[in-house]
Design an enzyme around this catalytic site. Structure first.
Site, PDB file in Angstrom:
ATOM      1  N   HIS A 153      37.209  -1.425  -3.366  1.00  0.00           N
ATOM      2  CA  HIS A 153      37.549  -1.982  -2.050  1.00  0.00           C
ATOM      3  C   HIS A 153      36.253  -2.486  -1.406  1.00  0.00           C
ATOM      4  O   HIS A 153      35.257  -1.754  -1.415  1.00  0.00           O
ATOM      5  CB  HIS A 153      38.035  -0.893  -1.088  1.00  0.00           C
ATOM      6  CG  HIS A 153      39.377  -0.306  -1.373  1.00  0.00           C
ATOM      7  ND1 HIS A 153      39.551   1.016  -1.680  1.00  0.00           N
ATOM      8  CD2 HIS A 153      40.615  -0.841  -1.343  1.00  0.00           C
ATOM      9  CE1 HIS A 153      40.845   1.271  -1.829  1.00  0.00           C
ATOM     10  NE2 HIS A 153      41.520   0.166  -1.636  1.00  0.00           N
ATOM     11  N   GLU A 192      36.776  -4.941   3.989  1.00  0.00           N
ATOM     12  CA  GLU A 192      38.147  -5.132   4.487  1.00  0.00           C
ATOM     13  C   GLU A 192      38.176  -5.190   6.009  1.00  0.00           C
ATOM     14  O   GLU A 192      38.977  -5.920   6.585  1.00  0.00           O
ATOM     15  CB  GLU A 192      39.020  -3.972   3.987  1.00  0.00           C
ATOM     16  CG  GLU A 192      40.473  -4.044   4.467  1.00  0.00           C
ATOM     17  CD  GLU A 192      41.323  -2.901   3.936  1.00  0.00           C
ATOM     18  OE1 GLU A 192      40.754  -1.946   3.376  1.00  0.00           O
ATOM     19  OE2 GLU A 192      42.552  -2.979   4.094  1.00  0.00           O
ATOM     20  N   HIS A 194      40.360  -6.956  -1.342  1.00  0.00           N
ATOM     21  CA  HIS A 194      40.341  -7.486   0.025  1.00  0.00           C
ATOM     22  C   HIS A 194      39.253  -8.557   0.223  1.00  0.00           C
ATOM     23  O   HIS A 194      39.562  -9.707   0.412  1.00  0.00           O
ATOM     24  CB  HIS A 194      40.205  -6.391   1.098  1.00  0.00           C
ATOM     25  CG  HIS A 194      41.207  -5.290   0.962  1.00  0.00           C
ATOM     26  ND1 HIS A 194      42.553  -5.532   0.984  1.00  0.00           N
ATOM     27  CD2 HIS A 194      41.067  -3.944   0.782  1.00  0.00           C
ATOM     28  CE1 HIS A 194      43.208  -4.388   0.832  1.00  0.00           C
ATOM     29  NE2 HIS A 194      42.325  -3.401   0.699  1.00  0.00           N
ATOM     30  N   HIS A 212      35.802   4.041  -5.134  1.00  0.00           N
ATOM     31  CA  HIS A 212      36.764   3.670  -4.075  1.00  0.00           C
ATOM     32  C   HIS A 212      36.261   2.532  -3.199  1.00  0.00           C
ATOM     33  O   HIS A 212      36.967   1.567  -2.922  1.00  0.00           O
ATOM     34  CB  HIS A 212      37.088   4.886  -3.194  1.00  0.00           C
ATOM     35  CG  HIS A 212      38.013   4.576  -2.054  1.00  0.00           C
ATOM     36  ND1 HIS A 212      37.567   4.083  -0.840  1.00  0.00           N
ATOM     37  CD2 HIS A 212      39.352   4.637  -1.961  1.00  0.00           C
ATOM     38  CE1 HIS A 212      38.609   3.883  -0.048  1.00  0.00           C
ATOM     39  NE2 HIS A 212      39.706   4.206  -0.694  1.00  0.00           N
ATOM     40  N   HIS A 216      46.864  -4.208  -7.199  1.00  0.00           N
ATOM     41  CA  HIS A 216      46.344  -3.127  -6.359  1.00  0.00           C
ATOM     42  C   HIS A 216      47.471  -2.354  -5.702  1.00  0.00           C
ATOM     43  O   HIS A 216      48.192  -2.885  -4.853  1.00  0.00           O
ATOM     44  CB  HIS A 216      45.425  -3.708  -5.279  1.00  0.00           C
ATOM     45  CG  HIS A 216      44.645  -2.679  -4.527  1.00  0.00           C
ATOM     46  ND1 HIS A 216      43.618  -1.968  -5.103  1.00  0.00           N
ATOM     47  CD2 HIS A 216      44.736  -2.227  -3.251  1.00  0.00           C
ATOM     48  CE1 HIS A 216      43.106  -1.142  -4.205  1.00  0.00           C
ATOM     49  NE2 HIS A 216      43.773  -1.267  -3.074  1.00  0.00           N
ATOM     50  N   HIS A 262      48.510   1.777  -4.170  1.00  0.00           N
ATOM     51  CA  HIS A 262      48.389   3.224  -3.989  1.00  0.00           C
ATOM     52  C   HIS A 262      49.834   3.703  -3.895  1.00  0.00           C
ATOM     53  O   HIS A 262      50.442   3.641  -2.814  1.00  0.00           O
ATOM     54  CB  HIS A 262      47.634   3.576  -2.714  1.00  0.00           C
ATOM     55  CG  HIS A 262      46.330   2.837  -2.550  1.00  0.00           C
ATOM     56  ND1 HIS A 262      45.244   3.063  -3.359  1.00  0.00           N
ATOM     57  CD2 HIS A 262      45.949   1.862  -1.693  1.00  0.00           C
ATOM     58  CE1 HIS A 262      44.246   2.264  -2.990  1.00  0.00           C
ATOM     59  NE2 HIS A 262      44.652   1.518  -1.987  1.00  0.00           N
ATOM     60  N   ARG A 320      31.667   2.815   0.819  1.00  0.00           N
ATOM     61  CA  ARG A 320      31.652   3.933   1.768  1.00  0.00           C
ATOM     62  C   ARG A 320      31.796   5.262   1.038  1.00  0.00           C
ATOM     63  O   ARG A 320      31.205   6.267   1.419  1.00  0.00           O
ATOM     64  CB  ARG A 320      32.807   3.783   2.774  1.00  0.00           C
ATOM     65  CG  ARG A 320      32.649   2.608   3.700  1.00  0.00           C
ATOM     66  CD  ARG A 320      33.870   2.430   4.603  1.00  0.00           C
ATOM     67  NE  ARG A 320      34.913   1.649   3.962  1.00  0.00           N
ATOM     68  CZ  ARG A 320      36.160   2.052   3.776  1.00  0.00           C
ATOM     69  NH1 ARG A 320      36.545   3.264   4.154  1.00  0.00           N
ATOM     70  NH2 ARG A 320      37.027   1.256   3.203  1.00  0.00           N
ATOM     71  N   ASP A 368      49.239  -2.929  -2.562  1.00  0.00           N
ATOM     72  CA  ASP A 368      48.390  -2.006  -1.825  1.00  0.00           C
ATOM     73  C   ASP A 368      49.140  -0.841  -1.175  1.00  0.00           C
ATOM     74  O   ASP A 368      49.513   0.101  -1.843  1.00  0.00           O
ATOM     75  CB  ASP A 368      47.567  -2.816  -0.798  1.00  0.00           C
ATOM     76  CG  ASP A 368      46.418  -2.024  -0.182  1.00  0.00           C
ATOM     77  OD1 ASP A 368      46.315  -0.817  -0.456  1.00  0.00           O
ATOM     78  OD2 ASP A 368      45.615  -2.613   0.562  1.00  0.00           O
ATOM     79  N   GLN A 425      51.710   5.684  -1.018  1.00  0.00           N
ATOM     80  CA  GLN A 425      51.880   5.114   0.322  1.00  0.00           C
ATOM     81  C   GLN A 425      53.239   4.418   0.492  1.00  0.00           C
ATOM     82  O   GLN A 425      53.675   4.165   1.616  1.00  0.00           O
ATOM     83  CB  GLN A 425      50.718   4.168   0.652  1.00  0.00           C
ATOM     84  CG  GLN A 425      49.397   4.940   0.787  1.00  0.00           C
ATOM     85  CD  GLN A 425      48.176   4.042   0.964  1.00  0.00           C
ATOM     86  OE1 GLN A 425      48.297   2.866   1.254  1.00  0.00           O
ATOM     87  NE2 GLN A 425      46.996   4.611   0.771  1.00  0.00           N
TER      88      GLN A 425
HETATM   89  C1  NGQ Z   1      43.080   3.354   0.737  1.00  0.00           C
HETATM   90  N1  NGQ Z   1      43.644   1.366   1.951  1.00  0.00           N
HETATM   91  O1  NGQ Z   1      42.254   3.831  -0.024  1.00  0.00           O
HETATM   92  O2  NGQ Z   1      44.279   3.658   0.664  1.00  0.00           O
HETATM   93  C2  NGQ Z   1      42.630   2.357   1.764  1.00  0.00           C
HETATM   94  C3  NGQ Z   1      42.338   3.038   3.048  1.00  0.00           C
HETATM   95  C4  NGQ Z   1      39.878   3.450   3.149  1.00  0.00           C
HETATM   96  C5  NGQ Z   1      43.291   0.129   2.253  1.00  0.00           C
HETATM   97  N2  NGQ Z   1      42.029  -0.130   2.302  1.00  0.00           N
HETATM   98  C6  NGQ Z   1      41.252   4.029   2.994  1.00  0.00           C
HETATM   99  N3  NGQ Z   1      44.178  -0.789   2.491  1.00  0.00           N
HETATM  100  O3  NGQ Z   1      39.656   2.279   2.841  1.00  0.00           O
HETATM  101  O4  NGQ Z   1      39.019   4.200   3.557  1.00  0.00           O
HETATM  102 ZN    ZN Z   2      43.597  -0.113  -1.394  1.00  0.00          ZN
END
Ligand code: NGQ
Ligand code: ZN
Length: 470
Positions: free
Chosen positions: A240, A243, A277, A211, A61, A63, A214, A328, A66
């Protein structure tokens, strides 16, 4: 990039799925798998590894973008900072990056990951659109930059274009800050379709990723699964889930079901799935995931950094649950650091030591390393991983920065030393699918990758300060 191809290797000490083995010769097939393995004195004259060798781990995992903001969000700016205030900074940062920046960041990250014990990556890629939120002329523009970065560095890529459409449960309208991520189902289908030929040509694996619950509704997730069956059958599905405590609360408020329960309600979760997560689970949910064969994608350093909570690793593993590790947010790039943090989270909670060992594998690091290698391979849609016949010819040579007293007495402690007392986590050669991509700690394109990154960072810094000033 043309890397040296190895026909085989001879290990003085190798971590296999059955534990440490001495004097192991392995022969590789042209597609980078281990086709034979024997304990012998190296009759074929393969390259000899005197240092301990362990299977390469697939980072399940990431991104990539980041990586470039790591360290920029460790300042308290609110009475209580949280995952959600970090996320605002991350959105702001995402709105600063050009396609060239993203590619340079990904290449720099992938170089670090190779030197951090990883031989594969699953890129959970959700920055799709131009700065104003409109798609690029080629929708898959930014994905193609990720492909380039993987090819330049030699890291084995599983690419997950992410579907992202809403700001919370119930299909809420996305926010302005999310505009680079947002796509319609049709746009997503078009992008996935366009990625198939270039992925195939370069040997990358494709998968899909709603994603989160949500950002995608149950109806959209059902459509995405149909699309995957049509375009890329049997490929991995990542999401995800659970988390943050607020995410559990929002899920309950929306339809009375916890996030993992909701996921199992709406989708046939099986071994092709990876739940990223899964921090906040009740007893039933722990059992459901373990039984499904899905992998849990743990990202211990990011989860600690973001204040997510502690995964129920002891309960989950006791029920046969499969897990892998991911970098991540890329705040950390060493597999050893993730495994150390995973073990320490359980020690701190339970006030015990050597928690994530097994009866047949009392060395904590060996147990965690092998399991994470296997989980990472499963979650990335690759062959089994392990230094044995059928496993990938992807491995990492562990070197020691200084003489360690116990190593002559117990050479198998080398991995414990690396994970728990790494003092810099030293790594020698890294071989990915039979190709030597890191040689004695160095990558052939290292200088260019590091320079390109520095140039990109100078551009990004300029844009960030201009935006801050306005
Ligand atoms: C992300 N990161 O998509 O980069 C997420 C944050 C979210 C992590 N969850 C954004 N660690 O989950 O809305
Ligand atoms: Zn993530």
């Amino acid at each position: 990039m043309a890397f040296e191809t190895l026909k085989g290797a001879h290990f003085r000490l190798a971590l296999t799925p059955d534990g440490w083995v001495r004097n192991l010769s392995v022969q590789f097939s042209p597609d980078g798998l281990i086709q034979s393995a024997a304990e012998d004195d190296n009759p074929e004259g393969f390259a000899v590894y005197d240092n301990p060798v362990v299977p390469g781990i697939t980072d399940l995992h990431s991104h990539a973008f980041q990586y470039a903001m790591a360290g920029l969000s460790e300042v308290r700016r609110n009475p209580i900072d949280s995952f959600w205030s970090w996320r605002d900074i991350m959105y702001f940062f995402a709105l600063t990056l050009s396609p060239e920046d993203l590619q340079a960041i990904a290449a720099r990250l992938y170089l670090s990951l190779l030197k951090g014990g990883y031989t594969g990556i699953v890129e959970f890629h959700y920055v799709h659109n131009d700065l104003d939120g409109t798609p690029y002329a080629r929708r898959e523009e930014l994905s193609l930059g990720i492909f380039e970065a993987a090819q330049a560095t030699g890291l084995d890529l599983t690419h997950l274009p992410v579907f992202y459409a809403h700001s919370n449960f119930g299909g809420l309208t996305p926010t302005e800050g999310q505009r680079r991520f947002i796509q319609s189902l049709d746009g997503y289908a078009e992008m996935l379709d366009s990625l198939r030929a270039p992925a195939k040509a370069a040997g990358h694996t494709l998968g899909i990723a709603p994603h989160s619950l949500r950002a995608a509704t149950p109806e959209e997730i059902a459509k995405l699964l149909e699309l995957r069956d049509d375009l890329i059958p049997d490929s991995p599905v990542h999401i995800h889930v659970a988390e943050q405590v607020k995410e559990v609360e929002d899920a309950l408020a929306w339809n009375g079901r916890r996030p993992v329960e909701q996921l199992f309600d709406i989708a046939p979760v099986d071994a092709r799935w990876c739940l990223i997560h899964a921090t906040h689970l009740d007893d039933r949910e722990v059992g459901m995931i373990a039984k499904s064969g899905a992998t849990v994608g743990l990202c211990p350093m990011t989860e600690a950094n973001l204040g997510d909570g502690i995964f129920r690793a002891t309960d989950y593993i006791a029920q046969g649950g499969v897990f892998g590790i991911g970098s991540d947010s890329n705040i950390a790039t060493f597999a050893a650091q993730e495994l150390q943090q995973l073990e320490y989270s359980q020690r701190l909670r339970d006030r015990q030591r050597n928690v994530l060992a097994a009866m047949d594998t009392p060395h904590v690091a060996a147990n965690l390393w092998n399991r994470a290698a296997q989980g990472g391979a499963r979650a990335s849609g690759r062959p089994e991983q392990g230094l044995a016949v059928g496993g990938m010819a992807s491995f990492v040579e562990i070197t020691s920065p200084e003489p360690a007293a116990m190593l002559p007495v117990d050479p198998e402690a080398a991995l414990d030393f690396h994970v728990f007392a790494g003092r810099g986590f030293h790594i020698g050669d890294v071989v990915v699918r039979g190709k030597k991509v890191i040689s004695d700690g160095h990558h052939p394109l290292e200088e260019k990758i590091v320079t390109d990154y520095a140039v990109a960072m100078a551009r990004v810094a300029e844009r960030l300060s201009a935006r801050k000033a306005t």
